[in-house]
Scaffold this active site. Structure first.
Site, PDB file in Angstrom:
ATOM      1  N   GLY A 184       1.112  -1.131  -0.193  1.00  0.00           N
ATOM      2  CA  GLY A 184       0.057  -0.178   0.333  1.00  0.00           C
ATOM      3  C   GLY A 184       0.683   1.294   0.675  1.00  0.00           C
ATOM      4  O   GLY A 184       1.005   2.139  -0.436  1.00  0.00           O
ATOM      5  N   SER A 185       1.997   1.207   0.646  1.00  0.00           N
ATOM      6  CA  SER A 185       2.942   2.315   0.677  1.00  0.00           C
ATOM      7  C   SER A 185       2.728   2.626  -0.403  1.00  0.00           C
ATOM      8  O   SER A 185       3.868   3.337  -1.477  1.00  0.00           O
ATOM      9  CB  SER A 185       4.333   1.955   1.283  1.00  0.00           C
ATOM     10  OG  SER A 185       3.807   1.994   2.907  1.00  0.00           O
TER      11      SER A 185
ATOM     12  N   ASP B  82      -7.547   1.385   3.917  1.00  0.00           N
ATOM     13  CA  ASP B  82      -7.923   1.278   5.200  1.00  0.00           C
ATOM     14  C   ASP B  82      -9.494   1.062   5.027  1.00  0.00           C
ATOM     15  O   ASP B  82     -10.113   0.515   6.182  1.00  0.00           O
ATOM     16  CB  ASP B  82      -7.674   1.748   6.360  1.00  0.00           C
ATOM     17  CG  ASP B  82      -6.562   1.390   6.827  1.00  0.00           C
ATOM     18  OD1 ASP B  82      -5.290   1.027   6.567  1.00  0.00           O
ATOM     19  OD2 ASP B  82      -5.457   2.676   7.789  1.00  0.00           O
TER      20      ASP B  82
ATOM     21  N   SER C 254      -3.774  -1.448   0.409  1.00  0.00           N
ATOM     22  CA  SER C 254      -3.415  -2.123   0.427  1.00  0.00           C
ATOM     23  C   SER C 254      -3.657  -3.688   0.799  1.00  0.00           C
ATOM     24  O   SER C 254      -5.039  -3.815   1.431  1.00  0.00           O
ATOM     25  CB  SER C 254      -2.499  -1.591   2.106  1.00  0.00           C
ATOM     26  OG  SER C 254      -1.745  -2.383   2.634  1.00  0.00           O
TER      27      SER C 254
ATOM     28  N   HIS D 169      -5.005  -5.752   6.484  1.00  0.00           N
ATOM     29  CA  HIS D 169      -5.816  -5.442   5.954  1.00  0.00           C
ATOM     30  C   HIS D 169      -7.804  -6.375   5.340  1.00  0.00           C
ATOM     31  O   HIS D 169      -7.395  -7.287   6.219  1.00  0.00           O
ATOM     32  CB  HIS D 169      -5.092  -4.325   4.730  1.00  0.00           C
ATOM     33  CG  HIS D 169      -4.266  -3.361   4.948  1.00  0.00           C
ATOM     34  ND1 HIS D 169      -3.749  -2.778   4.880  1.00  0.00           N
ATOM     35  CD2 HIS D 169      -5.859  -1.568   5.457  1.00  0.00           C
ATOM     36  CE1 HIS D 169      -2.924  -1.671   6.141  1.00  0.00           C
ATOM     37  NE2 HIS D 169      -3.884  -1.040   5.707  1.00  0.00           N
TER      38      HIS D 169
ATOM     39  N   ASN E 253      10.966  -0.489  -9.110  1.00  0.00           N
ATOM     40  CA  ASN E 253      10.961  -2.118  -8.939  1.00  0.00           C
ATOM     41  C   ASN E 253       9.488  -2.191  -7.762  1.00  0.00           C
ATOM     42  O   ASN E 253      10.051  -2.887  -7.466  1.00  0.00           O
ATOM     43  CB  ASN E 253      11.848  -3.141  -9.607  1.00  0.00           C
ATOM     44  CG  ASN E 253      11.255  -4.080  -9.563  1.00  0.00           C
ATOM     45  OD1 ASN E 253      10.110  -4.644 -10.172  1.00  0.00           O
ATOM     46  ND2 ASN E 253      12.195  -5.182  -9.813  1.00  0.00           N
TER      47      ASN E 253
END
Length: 460
Positions: free
Chosen positions: A80-81, A189, A214, A219, A287
């Site tokens: 998710g980041s 979230d 994410s 999650h 990547n």
């Protein structure tokens, strides 16, 4: 294969299927994996095929996400980041017209009561986060401060649906449209949440220009480490793919060559005409791809997603009903009138005279996991020490009053669908209400606590 799959199913039923009834003293996690033999079978199937990079399961999952979210494009990534990074970097692409493109020094409106990787891409690129306060008990951006946060340098709004509770999308979207700003929805979230504007209901993450998810085990669905970026904008989609895949200009799928039929006849930059398009780079990329084994697991998970969302909503509703008589001491969470939340957790803010830390310690002592509201106020963390000392690189709009309050008074507990009725009963009625609700056993009204709390706030 079928014989192997039957053995995998048998293995799951013997060694992994959870049938042990909950007993007081057992751990109640805030989140966790919920799965059955189908995730294991998909994973084994992918291993047997031994296609190690993105393959058929990746394509299947991206298509399933597009269908679930009702969007044109969905791109898997490794977290998710990373999804947040790609969504933001897409706005910096040369593919975007210059007047709307984000450049270093441009401003992005966001909140400090956030998970850090909503803000990190902004700072790393050299743009300027502009922090606006939140509102308790919604825990989302105070939309009344948006116009005050606006400047001639503002290019976007980048905020999350906190703990699965949609922010005021109607007001934020109107603000962005009025000022020609991009809107990035950090939906990590909140997968499955919905919002209605002018009678039209859509999934959160799809109402702005670009959204992110994410798939970390905590999650709404999981593939271990993983995430996704989704949009209806073809230009943003192309930029996301390029940044995700080393910055290359070619969009051929893994294992495929010359899908466009023009691999050797293009002119790019100052390269020789006809230079192999597979090795032409139009962005400084990364990547950030996934493996097909991860996607295989998530293909089984996404079929369960509607049930997961329903389970979270039911668990949340149960806790709120049981705690409905505590509002003299606790702020219980509220939802925007146009929203249907897909809860990641159940947030609580204590009122004056109630000691948050003692409640948290008592719950943790009973093996009931708790969590803070992520960073609380990101500006107060060590990563901001140099910026805070210099006063440069970010702006704060007014006072972050409710943001700062979360540092002292807010925590949350889980509502994930792996929680059984027995767990919820113990958490809400047994461990909590037996002592007169969360706060009653831990009230500390003496002057010492009040003085310590005031001193801590002054120091912070």
């Amino acid at each position: 294969k079928e014989k192997i799959f039957e053995m995998v199913k048998e293995y799951y039923n013997i060694y992994q299927k959870e049938e042990k009834a909950f007993s007081p003293g057992d751990s109640i996690r805030y989140a966790g994996r919920v799965y059955d033999e189908n995730e294991l079978i998909n994973g084994v199937d992918s291993v047997l095929e031994f296609w190690l990079t993105a393959g058929r399961y990746t394509a299947e999952l991206e298509n399933a996400l597009k269908e679930y979210l009702d969007v044109k494009y969905a791109s898997l990534t490794n977290s998710g980041s990373s999804a947040n990074l790609l969504a933001f970097m897409a706005l910096t692409s040369h593919l975007i017209e210059e007047k709307r493109r984000v450049f270093p020094g441009d401003e992005i409106i966001t909140v400090a009561a956030a998970f850090p990787t909503t803000v990190t891409p902004i700072i790393q690129f050299g743009a300027v986060p502009v922090f606006v306060d939140i509102k308790i008990p919604y825990y989302n951006i105070d939309v009344e401060r948006l116009e005050e946060a606006l400047s001639e340098k503002t290019k976007a709004v980048f905020i999350a649906h906190t703990l699965g509770n949609p922010f005021d999308l109607k007001t934020v979207k109107e603000f962005c449209d009025r000022h020609n700003l991009w809107l990035i929805e950090d939906n990590c979230d909140a997968l499955g949440a919905e919002y209605t504007i002018d009678g039209v209901t859509k999934k959160t993450g799809t109402i702005g220009d670009i959204g992110t998810s994410s798939f970390y085990p905590a999650h709404h669905m999981t593939m271990g480490e993983g995430g996704a970026v989704y949009t209806n904008n073809p230009v943003l989609h192309r930029a996301v793919l390029s940044y995700r895949d080393w910055g290359r200009d070619c969009h051929c799928l893994g294992g495929h060559d010359n899908m466009c039929g023009h691999r050797y006849d293009g002119q790019y930059g100052e390269l020789p005409k006809g230079y192999d398009h597979k090795y032409v780079y139009s962005h400084f990329g990364y990547n950030l791809k996934v493996t097909d084994i991860q996607a295989a697991i998530a293909c089984a998970q996404i079929k369960k997603l509607p049930g997961f969302v329903k389970g979270r909503q039911e668990n949340f509703a149960y806790l709120k009903e049981v705690l409905s008589d505590t509002t003299d001491k606790l702020y219980l969470p509220e939802v925007d009138e146009n929203a249907s939340a897909s809860w990641f957790g159940f947030p609580v803010t204590v009122k004056e005279g109630v000691n948050r830390d003692k409640i948290v310690q008592a719950l943790e002592g009973k093996k009931i996991q708790t969590r803070m509201l992520f960073s609380g106020n990101l500006v107060k963390h060590p990563c901001f020490d140099e910026m805070r000392a210099s006063g440069k690189g970010y702006r704060v709009i007014g006072e972050l009053t409710d943001t700062d309050r979360t540092l002292f008074d807010t925590f949350w507990v889980g509502v994930y669908p792996g929680m059984t009725k027995a767990m919820l009963d113990y958490m809400a009625k047994g461990a909590l209400l037996r002592y007169g609700n969360w706060y009653a056993a831990f009230l500390d009204a003496d002057a010492t606590f009040a003085q310590e709390r005031m001193r801590d706030k002054e120091v912070s």
